[in-house]
Write an enzyme that holds these catalytic residues in place. Sequence first.
Site: not given
Ligand code: NAD
Ligand code: MG
Length: 339
Positions: A24, A85, A108, A134
Amino acid sequence: MRVYYDRDADVNLIKGKRVAIIGYGSQGHAHANNLKESGVKDVVVGLRPKSGGVAKAEAAGLKVMDPADCAKSADVVMVLTPDEGQGDLYREKLAPNMKSGAALAFAHGLNVHFNLLDPRPDIDVFMIAPKGPGHTVRSEYQRGAGVPCLVAVAQNPSGNAMEVALSYASAIGGGRAGIIETTFKEECETDLFGEQTVLCGGLVELMKAGYETLVEAGYAPEMAYFECVHEVKLIVDLVYEGGIANMNYSVSNTAEYGEYMSGPRIVNDATKAEMKRVLADIQSGKFARDWMLENKVNQTSFKAMRQRLAEHPIEQVGEKLRAMMPWIGKNALVDRSRN
Ligand code: NAD
Ligand code: MG
Ligand code: MG
């Protein structure tokens, strides 16, 4: 290149499914809330019990479960945890629990493209990759717009992975802006290249170098910040809205002439040659391997670099100046207590 819009997707397909959003964070909060508001009734958020996200998701009215538990009953499991992870998460929590015929989804392509995890053959694997942060996926949806998404299918034993993926993309707002069909390889390599050379890496170093040059020449840090950081958004907004010529129409002829004369002295043949080497490191898997090794040593140098940036005067000056513009903080995209 194939581009789909809402009219090409059946948004009802995803509404009848149980969708588990694992994580989240930036993407997770956006997907979960957008899906729910698009009429997907059965959205559950998968989080570890001690995660800070639990309270945020529950405050948004979402049901939270342990990742392993929600994987058991979900039709679609969207993995929105940090890339580094996802392999362990898949092997420990998702693979032993997912239903046969369910879909494993990503935002991704890194883990699938570089074989950092090996999806079970009886599940669909697709990607919905929003082409924006996001928090913007959420804010654009809320104002009736959307962020363009990339869609790709890596495994399709059910035979309808693409239809479900398009339905999902539509429900998070992607179909309003355009859903582009691609492959895990193309999304992964272009995404890494864009963020490293232009969007994050290139832009941050450009702003810092400009700021430092002015400050080292004796100009006030506040002046340097406004010129080299704050104004970036104002200029990029004009490009976003109508292209480079639209921006040049708005700035002075003097600024435009300076752009043509000095721009190529800053970003030059050497810069482009280096970009090609960065791309080669991405394509060969060197970057992905280095990043995974960095995680094996608890992100030691990653955390040190993050700390060094936080201590750069550019961040302190920016904080002081933003405090004088309270409207920037109102309606902030990022509110760490909520999203
Ligand atoms: P983030 O770091 O903002 O959030 C990660 C979430 O996962 C947190 O809520 C954390 O508590 C939770 N988490 C971590 N380890 C966990 C586990 N083992 N079990 C359950 N929950 C767990 O992540 P993000 O930046 O939103 O990235 C998520 C995915 O989206 C990635 O694959 C990333 O490449 C992709 N992505 C992100 C963006 C962006 O805007 N940040 C854009 C496009 C794609
Ligand atoms: Mg990226
Ligand atoms: Mg000027």
